[in-house]
Write an enzyme that holds these catalytic residues in place. Structure first.
Site, short mmCIF file in Angstrom:
data_model
loop_
_atom_site.label_atom_id
_atom_site.label_comp_id
_atom_site.label_asym_id
_atom_site.label_seq_id
_atom_site.Cartn_x
_atom_site.Cartn_y
_atom_site.Cartn_z
N GLU A 246 0.83 -1.20 0.00
CA GLU A 246 0.00 0.00 0.00
C GLU A 246 0.87 1.26 0.00
O GLU A 246 1.88 1.36 0.69
CB GLU A 246 -1.01 0.03 1.16
CG GLU A 246 -2.09 1.10 1.02
CD GLU A 246 -2.84 1.02 -0.31
OE1 GLU A 246 -2.31 1.57 -1.31
OE2 GLU A 246 -3.95 0.46 -0.37
N ASP A 327 -7.37 -0.22 -3.65
CA ASP A 327 -8.47 0.73 -3.77
C ASP A 327 -9.11 0.64 -5.14
O ASP A 327 -9.74 1.58 -5.61
CB ASP A 327 -7.98 2.15 -3.49
CG ASP A 327 -6.85 2.58 -4.42
OD1 ASP A 327 -6.42 1.77 -5.27
OD2 ASP A 327 -6.38 3.73 -4.30
#
Length: 528
Positions: A246, A327
């Site tokens: 991430e 995402d």
């Protein structure tokens, strides 16, 4: 919450002892801040499949996804689900036999006369962490399913289908069982392709957020494969196996590559990509040629210290993502054939045994048929014009050209001049030509010129990549009419390949030698 223990599975003689030993080594290594990849209990018995191997090493699969084969020797359930465009009916595609290969004929039959997309990829483990088409996220609208016939490939001597991801496609499970969370250890691998990649975010497989949003550093733990260099420097042209943890694609604890010899895999047709992470202070990246050889470790060391930290310990949330970022960043392309996630970090010996099993499968092996226009046959196409009777259709820099190929030509040239005949993507009475060394790439015309491009599932691509065989216009060989421009035929002109009519406004429509230029000999393939 912490994962619940898996239900008991039958174990081989000695597996209990090995599991206990592996667990003890893991505890000691974590206490000392060491990598746990060094311990090497014996790999599983010969004939074991990847999840059998990992279970025997004390790190059982908590997710096992494949479109092409079983990943447990005892598995005999469905691999994936397809949905038919004509009536929205669905069916599951299973195996030819327990522990075997996909029943691609069932897909061909169900989807005959229409098209299908892949709507679900089943988890072969007892966890039932099945992947379905991904919904909208913080960085992307809801995805669509991948075309079911975009990536035909030979595996284990069987013609099966892989998963070919184009931008806007992806799969996910946000409510999993057993997947690592909050700094727990895990490993994962996938078999992908180095020929179908780009530099956009993010072709991932692994652990992601449960809400399709970027919730912060360390909330992902997924393999990334592509040509995006997030932290400079990266060496070579890629594609690289990286860790998407991430807010960054990591090749080391500093983000950027500290390994100057890691220039990427290059255009290998089949790549094993592997990531393991103890969730606390260590992760490792490996890759291998899925057709031969072993694994190469490109990084083994501490968790990232950049971006303000937050990676040690990790904060995984336990969702599983395939084809996008956490995402739903979905601008990437990629290929997926099989992959697993484990509970705990597999030993290096187990990784090596899994790689050996992958190689033994024979990804991209010969189809078993050659020299004809029967679907599944491997061929080369030879020109018949007097100037060029030693020239064959090949791809070069993405274009179709003709060039001389002989027995002394390089292996690359011979592969570039070899095509696999597939049932016509737009019509089953015609044919399409898949590249031998770029799985999922087909010959298609664009602005009348022939290119080698990945199949994206659109009706336009299907029509552009379909050709209908006829008796050669010169009386020799075979001519191929364009499916969507039936008065235009596959033709070589000035050593490039076009679809051309007999007379017209374009230079390649010249009537001079047209009948010879559009007549081809379907010959034995240059590449085995």
């Amino acid at each position: 919450m912490s994962p619940t223990p898996p239900p008991p599975r039958p174990q081989r003689l000695g597996s209990t002892v090995l599991s206990a030993l592996a667990a003890f080594v893991t505890v000691v290594a974590l206490a000392l801040g060491l990598s746990v990849g060094a311990a090497a209990p014996p790999a599983a018995a010969a004939g074991s499949l990847p999840c059998d191997i990992y279970a025997s090493a004390g790190t059982p699969c908590v997710a096992a996804h494949s479109l092409v084969r079983a990943l447990y020797s005892s598995y005999n359930g469905p691999l994936y689900q397809v949905k038919r465009a004509s009536d929205s009916a669905t069916t599951n595609i299973g195996l030819l036999a327990a522990g075997g290969y996909a029943n691609a004929a069932a897909q061909d039959s169900f989807c005959s006369g229409t098209t299908c997309i892949i709507t679900k990829i089943y988890d072969q483990s007892s966890r039932h962490n099945d992947l379905t088409v991904e919904g909208a996220g913080g960085a992307g609208a809801a995805d669509v399913g991948a075309p079911a016939d975009a990536l035909p490939v030979t595996v284990g001597g069987h013609q099966v289908y892989g998963l070919e991801i184009s931008a806007g496609m992806g799969y996910r499970d946000n409510a999993t069982s057993g997947v690592a969370v909050n700094g727990q250890a895990e490993g994962m691998y996938m078999v992908t392709s180095g020929t179908h990649v780009n530099g956009r975010c993010c072709f991932d497989y692994g652990n992601a957020e449960t809400n399709n949003m970027d919730t912060g550093n360390g909330h992902m733990d997924a393999i990334n494969f592509g040509t995006e260099c997030w932290f400079s420097p990266c060496y070579g042209q890629g594609p690289w196996v990286q860790a998407d943890l991430e807010n960054g694609l990591f090749q080391s604890d500093s983000g950027y590559s500290k390994n100057t010899s890691n220039t990427g895999t290059g255009p290998l047709p089949f790549v094993t990509a592997l990531l393991k992470n103890n969730g606390q202070n260590h992760f490792a990246l490996k890759y291998g040629n899925a057709q031969s050889g072993g694994l190469t470790t490109t990084y083994s060391g501490g968790e990232p210290t950049v971006n303000g930290g937050g990676y040690s310990p990790m904060h995984q949330e336990g969702a599983i993502v395939l084809g996008t970022g956490g995402d739903n960043s979905n601008g990437s392309i990629g290929s997926f054939f099989e992959g697993v996630m484990t509970s705990g970090i597999p030993t290096d010996a187990a990784d090596d045994a899994v790689q050996s099993n992958i190689v033994s499968v024979g990804y991209g092996g010969a189809t078993g048929s050659a020299g004809s226009l029967t679907p599944g046959s491997e061929i080369s196409l030879r020109a018949t014009t007097s100037c060029c009777t030693g020239d064959y259709v090949r791809h070069q820099n993405g274009y179709a050209v003709i060039s001389s190929i002989t027995s002394s030509s390089s292996s690359l040239d011979k592969n570039d001049a070899t095509w696999i005949v597939r049932r016509g993507l737009a019509g089953s009475s015609c044919v399409s030509f898949e590249s031998r060394n770029y799985p999922g790439d087909f010959l298609r015309h664009y602005n009348y010129q022939l290119h080698r491009q990945p199949m994206d599932g659109t009706a336009q691509f299907r029509a552009d990549a379909t050709f209908c065989p006829q008796t050669g216009k010169s009386g020799t060989g075979t001519s191929f009419a364009s499916y969507n421009y039936p008065s235009k035929y596959l033709r070589h002109y000035d050593y490039n390949v076009y679809i051309a009519s007999n007379g017209g406004s374009n230079a390649w429509d010249s009537s001079t030698s047209w009948t010879d230029d559009v007549s081809w000999v379907v010959s034995q393939p240059w590449a085995p």
